[in-house]
Enzyme design. Sequence first.
Site, short mmCIF file in Angstrom:
data_model
loop_
_atom_site.label_atom_id
_atom_site.label_comp_id
_atom_site.label_asym_id
_atom_site.label_seq_id
_atom_site.Cartn_x
_atom_site.Cartn_y
_atom_site.Cartn_z
CE1 TYR A 11 -7.04 3.62 33.39
CE2 TYR A 11 -6.04 2.42 31.57
CZ TYR A 11 -5.93 3.05 32.80
OH TYR A 11 -4.71 3.09 33.42
CB ILE A 12 -7.57 5.93 27.42
CG1 ILE A 12 -6.77 4.67 27.85
CG2 ILE A 12 -6.60 7.03 27.00
CD1 ILE A 12 -6.04 3.97 26.71
CG ASP A 31 -18.85 4.67 25.90
OD1 ASP A 31 -17.67 4.93 26.20
OD2 ASP A 31 -19.33 3.51 25.93
N GLY A 82 -13.96 1.16 20.97
CA GLY A 82 -13.54 -0.08 20.34
C GLY A 82 -13.44 -1.19 21.35
CB SER A 124 -2.24 -0.68 20.15
OG SER A 124 -1.53 -1.62 20.90
CE1 TYR A 149 -7.45 -3.46 20.52
CE2 TYR A 149 -5.14 -4.03 20.80
CZ TYR A 149 -6.17 -3.12 20.91
OH TYR A 149 -5.91 -1.85 21.37
CE LYS A 153 -7.11 -0.24 18.63
NZ LYS A 153 -8.03 0.88 18.77
CG PHE A 178 4.59 1.89 23.95
CD1 PHE A 178 4.32 2.86 22.99
CD2 PHE A 178 5.50 0.90 23.63
CE1 PHE A 178 4.93 2.84 21.74
CE2 PHE A 178 6.14 0.87 22.38
CZ PHE A 178 5.85 1.84 21.44
CG ASN A 179 2.10 -2.35 28.06
OD1 ASN A 179 2.65 -2.25 26.97
ND2 ASN A 179 1.67 -3.50 28.52
CG LEU A 200 1.54 -6.86 35.49
CD1 LEU A 200 1.58 -8.28 36.01
CD2 LEU A 200 2.95 -6.42 35.07
P1 NAD Z 1 -12.23 0.95 27.28
O1 NAD Z 1 -12.87 -0.34 26.93
O2 NAD Z 1 -12.12 1.33 28.70
O3 NAD Z 1 -12.94 2.15 26.49
C1 NAD Z 1 -13.53 1.96 25.24
C2 NAD Z 1 -14.93 2.56 25.29
O4 NAD Z 1 -15.53 2.39 24.01
C3 NAD Z 1 -15.83 1.89 26.33
O5 NAD Z 1 -16.41 2.87 27.15
C4 NAD Z 1 -16.90 1.18 25.48
O6 NAD Z 1 -18.16 1.14 26.13
C5 NAD Z 1 -16.90 2.03 24.22
N1 NAD Z 1 -17.36 1.31 23.04
C6 NAD Z 1 -17.04 0.04 22.65
N2 NAD Z 1 -17.66 -0.26 21.51
C7 NAD Z 1 -18.39 0.83 21.14
C8 NAD Z 1 -19.24 1.12 20.06
N3 NAD Z 1 -19.50 0.21 19.10
N4 NAD Z 1 -19.83 2.33 19.99
C9 NAD Z 1 -19.60 3.25 20.97
N5 NAD Z 1 -18.80 3.03 22.02
C10 NAD Z 1 -18.18 1.83 22.11
O7 NAD Z 1 -10.77 0.94 26.60
P2 NAD Z 1 -9.54 1.92 26.83
O8 NAD Z 1 -8.50 1.17 27.57
O9 NAD Z 1 -9.99 3.23 27.33
O10 NAD Z 1 -9.02 2.05 25.33
C11 NAD Z 1 -9.44 3.10 24.50
C12 NAD Z 1 -8.84 2.91 23.12
O11 NAD Z 1 -7.42 2.83 23.24
C13 NAD Z 1 -9.28 1.62 22.44
O12 NAD Z 1 -9.45 1.88 21.07
C14 NAD Z 1 -8.11 0.68 22.65
O13 NAD Z 1 -8.01 -0.28 21.66
C15 NAD Z 1 -6.95 1.66 22.59
N6 NAD Z 1 -5.77 1.18 23.33
C16 NAD Z 1 -5.91 0.78 24.63
C17 NAD Z 1 -4.80 0.28 25.31
C18 NAD Z 1 -4.94 -0.22 26.71
O14 NAD Z 1 -4.10 -1.03 27.14
N7 NAD Z 1 -5.91 0.22 27.50
C19 NAD Z 1 -3.55 0.23 24.66
C20 NAD Z 1 -3.45 0.66 23.34
C21 NAD Z 1 -4.57 1.13 22.67
C1 WQD Z 2 2.31 -7.06 30.61
C2 WQD Z 2 3.35 -8.07 31.09
C3 WQD Z 2 2.74 -10.35 30.64
C4 WQD Z 2 -0.72 -10.45 33.31
C5 WQD Z 2 -1.58 -5.67 26.10
C6 WQD Z 2 -1.93 -5.65 24.64
C7 WQD Z 2 -1.46 -4.36 24.01
C8 WQD Z 2 -2.00 -3.15 24.78
C9 WQD Z 2 -1.69 -3.27 26.24
C10 WQD Z 2 -4.09 -2.57 23.77
C11 WQD Z 2 3.59 -9.20 30.10
C12 WQD Z 2 2.80 -10.09 32.12
C13 WQD Z 2 0.38 -10.06 32.59
C14 WQD Z 2 -0.58 -11.41 34.34
C15 WQD Z 2 1.78 -11.49 33.87
N1 WQD Z 2 -3.42 -3.07 24.70
N2 WQD Z 2 1.62 -10.57 32.88
N3 WQD Z 2 0.68 -11.89 34.58
O1 WQD Z 2 0.35 -7.99 26.87
O2 WQD Z 2 2.06 -6.13 27.11
O3 WQD Z 2 -0.16 -5.62 26.23
O4 WQD Z 2 -2.14 -4.52 26.75
O5 WQD Z 2 -3.70 -2.09 22.73
O6 WQD Z 2 -1.91 -4.37 22.70
O7 WQD Z 2 -1.29 -6.76 24.01
O8 WQD Z 2 0.04 -6.16 28.62
O9 WQD Z 2 -0.58 -6.06 30.97
O10 WQD Z 2 -1.27 -8.08 29.61
O11 WQD Z 2 1.13 -7.77 30.20
O12 WQD Z 2 2.90 -11.97 34.14
O13 WQD Z 2 -1.53 -11.83 35.00
O14 WQD Z 2 2.84 -8.70 32.28
O15 WQD Z 2 3.23 -11.62 30.32
O16 WQD Z 2 4.97 -9.52 30.19
P1 WQD Z 2 0.65 -6.59 27.17
P2 WQD Z 2 -0.27 -7.03 29.89
#
Ligand code: NAD
Ligand code: WQD
Length: 339
Positions: A11-12, A31, A82, A124, A149, A153, A178-179, A200
């Site tokens: 995604y990111i 990937d 990850g 995160s 998780y 981190k 953040f989110n 969410l």
């Molecule tokens: P994502 O799952 O969409 O992307 C992660 C990618 O890593 C995937 O394409 C997956 O196939 C790949 N991957 C997983 N394990 C692997 C491995 N062993 N070797 C090679 N590739 C591998 O996740 P995202 O939302 O894009 O998140 C990217 C990063 O940002 C992650 O490290 C995640 O923890 C961090 N992050 C995400 C969020 C969020 O809410 N999306 C928030 C904070 C931090």
């Molecule tokens: C947001 C708000 C829920 C789903 C998580 C990880 C964080 C980061 C981002 C990776 C909260 C509420 C949610 C639903 C709801 N990821 N909610 N109904 O929990 O803040 O963060 O994702 O690093 O580490 O913990 O995100 O989108 O799950 O929730 O009411 O079906 O929405 O309670 O208040 P969160 P979220």
Amino acid sequence: MKILVTGGLGYIGSHTSVKLIEAGYTPIIVDNLYNSKKSVLKRINEITGQQPLFYEADIRNKTDLKPIFAQHDIEAVIHFAGLKAVGESVKKPLAYYEVNVYGTITLLDVMSEYQVNNIIFSSSATVYGDKNPSPFIESYPTGNITNPYGWSKFMVEQCLMDLQKAEPEWSVTILRYFNPVGAHPSGLMGEDPQGVPNNLMPYISQVAIGKHGFLSIYGNDYPTKDGTGVRDYVHVEDLATGHVCALQKLNQSGTHIYNLGNGSGNSVLEVVSAFSKACGQQIPYKMMPRRAGDIAAFWSDASKAQKELNWQAHYQLEDMAKDSWRWQQKNPTGYPDEE
Ligand code: NAD
Ligand code: WQD
């Protein structure tokens, strides 16, 4: 300039790869397709006119990684790869430590061997735990985390800081997201959760498209503006730009930590309202008990990133909802297996 992007089909990572190309960099994507599809590459091509080089490889496997470093003159690594599902990490902690911690250490070892000393790491806001007051500031103590998780981190942040101390030539940038929500404004790229989404915005999108009857709102008795949880939602496009800004810091040795957030919070009901407006229908919801491990409210102080990286989030909640909805409508079943 070649930038290795681990998890670059996710995604990111995919949104960041587009921004890298647009800024004149050459992303090389690694990937293992655990949570992504190859068809993302074609979408990147559709948006930018360039298809990045892609290696199906696992960050835990040195024999996968070494030939890539041997073949390319890599300037820096942006490390997204990850596992990221908080609930799953409670059930399968070892899988999270293996991919997120061991995988990162393996990557760092190979980087060392090939003298690539620049890394940007996806961390995160979860590392701030549940004891710090908002807004979260980078200098706050981390810890008091409620799930593996988040600890993974925390551990990787510690590994990176210790490595940089031991080998001062390293430049380490830790970005605490953040989110992240939203999608590319073209509707060609977005979040593609497998199974029922935990987060969410993707869940609301699937309610809007008719996959689920209603949204469960986890708690309406929090001490917040309307009783529902408050979070700092940040558009994935803004996040992606943050990585390009962070690349400027590389080559300045040290460990640099930045929050990437909007600097303010929105409640679940505000997100529901923004999404209802974006999709032109009221999103049905039911109030449910609080979700285990949730914090009432948190948001970022993002002024350090603004001051030092010249980065600031520009997209508003309305844009995030509109872009998520466009992506969902154009791709009701996510990315195709092949395109
Ligand atoms: P994502 O799952 O969409 O992307 C992660 C990618 O890593 C995937 O394409 C997956 O196939 C790949 N991957 C997983 N394990 C692997 C491995 N062993 N070797 C090679 N590739 C591998 O996740 P995202 O939302 O894009 O998140 C990217 C990063 O940002 C992650 O490290 C995640 O923890 C961090 N992050 C995400 C969020 C969020 O809410 N999306 C928030 C904070 C931090
Ligand atoms: C947001 C708000 C829920 C789903 C998580 C990880 C964080 C980061 C981002 C990776 C909260 C509420 C949610 C639903 C709801 N990821 N909610 N109904 O929990 O803040 O963060 O994702 O690093 O580490 O913990 O995100 O989108 O799950 O929730 O009411 O079906 O929405 O309670 O208040 P969160 P979220």
